[in-house]
Design a protein around this motif. Structure first.
Motif, PDB file in Angstrom:
ATOM      1  N   LYS A  54      46.008  38.881  50.051  1.00 47.28           N
ATOM      2  CA  LYS A  54      45.337  37.373  50.064  1.00 47.28           C
ATOM      3  C   LYS A  54      45.151  36.128  51.066  1.00 47.28           C
ATOM      4  O   LYS A  54      44.352  35.841  51.291  1.00 47.28           O
ATOM      5  CB  LYS A  54      47.127  36.544  49.488  1.00 47.28           C
ATOM      6  CG  LYS A  54      47.554  36.626  47.874  1.00 47.28           C
ATOM      7  CD  LYS A  54      48.587  36.095  47.709  1.00 47.28           C
ATOM      8  CE  LYS A  54      50.157  36.215  49.177  1.00 47.28           C
ATOM      9  NZ  LYS A  54      51.129  35.461  48.005  1.00 47.28           N
ATOM     10  N   SER A 140      46.783  34.637  42.413  1.00 42.86           N
ATOM     11  CA  SER A 140      47.185  34.456  43.945  1.00 42.86           C
ATOM     12  C   SER A 140      45.851  34.741  44.928  1.00 42.86           C
ATOM     13  O   SER A 140      45.513  34.173  45.702  1.00 42.86           O
ATOM     14  CB  SER A 140      47.982  34.592  44.293  1.00 42.86           C
ATOM     15  OG  SER A 140      49.420  34.366  44.220  1.00 42.86           O
ATOM     16  N   ALA A 177      49.443  27.998  43.196  1.00 41.30           N
ATOM     17  CA  ALA A 177      49.369  29.389  43.425  1.00 41.30           C
ATOM     18  C   ALA A 177      51.109  30.348  44.106  1.00 41.30           C
ATOM     19  O   ALA A 177      51.788  30.538  43.417  1.00 41.30           O
ATOM     20  CB  ALA A 177      48.267  30.882  43.658  1.00 41.30           C
ATOM     21  N   GLU A 178      51.434  29.892  45.421  1.00 36.63           N
ATOM     22  CA  GLU A 178      52.636  30.251  45.452  1.00 36.63           C
ATOM     23  C   GLU A 178      53.200  29.343  44.996  1.00 36.63           C
ATOM     24  O   GLU A 178      55.242  29.953  44.731  1.00 36.63           O
ATOM     25  CB  GLU A 178      52.017  29.925  47.130  1.00 36.63           C
ATOM     26  CG  GLU A 178      50.709  30.503  48.152  1.00 36.63           C
ATOM     27  CD  GLU A 178      51.773  31.862  48.060  1.00 36.63           C
ATOM     28  OE1 GLU A 178      52.696  32.028  48.097  1.00 36.63           O
ATOM     29  OE2 GLU A 178      50.476  32.591  48.724  1.00 36.63           O
ATOM     30  N   SER A 203      47.366  27.221  37.212  1.00 32.11           N
ATOM     31  CA  SER A 203      47.074  28.131  38.844  1.00 32.11           C
ATOM     32  C   SER A 203      45.475  28.270  38.703  1.00 32.11           C
ATOM     33  O   SER A 203      44.873  27.746  39.908  1.00 32.11           O
ATOM     34  CB  SER A 203      47.699  29.717  39.166  1.00 32.11           C
ATOM     35  OG  SER A 203      47.362  30.185  40.891  1.00 32.11           O
TER      36      SER A 203
END
Length: 229
Positions: A54, A140, A177-178, A203
């Motif tokens: 990521k 992500s 996303a996180e 997301s």
């Protein structure tokens, strides 16, 4: 668009191979050494590779603008083709990175002895688990890539001080996303707060909004001849 995609893939192919090789060799060595001091209940691969891919994609997103925009425009590529081709390149890269994570987890699982050799708390690997890991990691990866591109475009167009406030909307995809898709204490994938389908939709929506921001920042940006500042 196709020229941008194929050129970037050719340029980044050695980096992708070195990056994947470094992760595989590094985690394998550490796992092997750690095994001499007792079985660890967590997946080192999921923590290291799941984060590294990521962050690397975020850096790639920044370099799309800071390094490559001027090169392609100088070669006669339109901004639209650069934006679309660059994003397609990013999607290909994100899919490859998201595949690397569950595949590497499978190798680590086998290296540590499979179901009969890992501690009870270690995140088991199977084909359904691999599919779930891919479905968690890919959003992500896309979020970090787009956030990096949008942040880089903001600084490129408006300079250091003008681009700073744009960091907030640029990082929204990463926050989404996180916040909704992540890893548990032992490296297992988790869905937080809402069911997976909703988390995925939120997301991806945040990532699409990041793409819109990226496009608006770049479409009228002056092509700089020197470092961004």
């Amino acid at each position: 668009m196709t020229i941008v995609l194929t050129t970037l893939l050719r340029m980044y192919r050695p980096q992708m191979l070195w990056f994947a090789g470094f992760l595989i060799v590094g985690v394998t060595v550490i796992d092997t050494v750690s095994a001499q001091f007792g079985d660890q209940p967590f997946s080192l691969w999921m923590f290291v590779a799941g984060s590294a891919v990521k962050y690397w994609l975020g850096v790639v997103g920044v370099t799309l603008v800071a390094v490559h925009l001027r090169q392609f425009v100088a070669a006669g590529i339109t901004r639209r083709d650069f934006i679309v081709g660059g994003l397609l390149f990013g999607v290909v890269l994100a899919v490859a990175a998201a595949l690397l994570v569950p595949v590497g987890h499978g190798f680590e699982y086998a290296l540590r002895g499979g179901a009969g050799g890992v501690p009870a708390d270690y995140p088991r690997w199977s084909v359904p688990v691999a599919v779930s890991e891919f479905g968690h990691v890919l959003p992500s990866c896309l979020a970090y890539l787009v956030a990096g591109a949008a942040a880089g475009a903001g600084f490129y167009r408006f300079g250091a001080w003008g681009g700073l406030p744009l960091l907030i909307p640029a990082l929204v995809p990463v926050a989404a996303a996180e916040g909704l898709l992540g890893l548990g204490d032992n490296g297992e994938v988790l869905t937080r707060l809402v069911p997976y389908g909703i988390a995925l939709a939120v997301s991806l929506l945040a990532t699409v909004l990041g793409v819109v921001l990226y496009h608006r920042e770049l479409r009228h940006a002056a092509i700089r001849s020197g470092p961004v500042g």
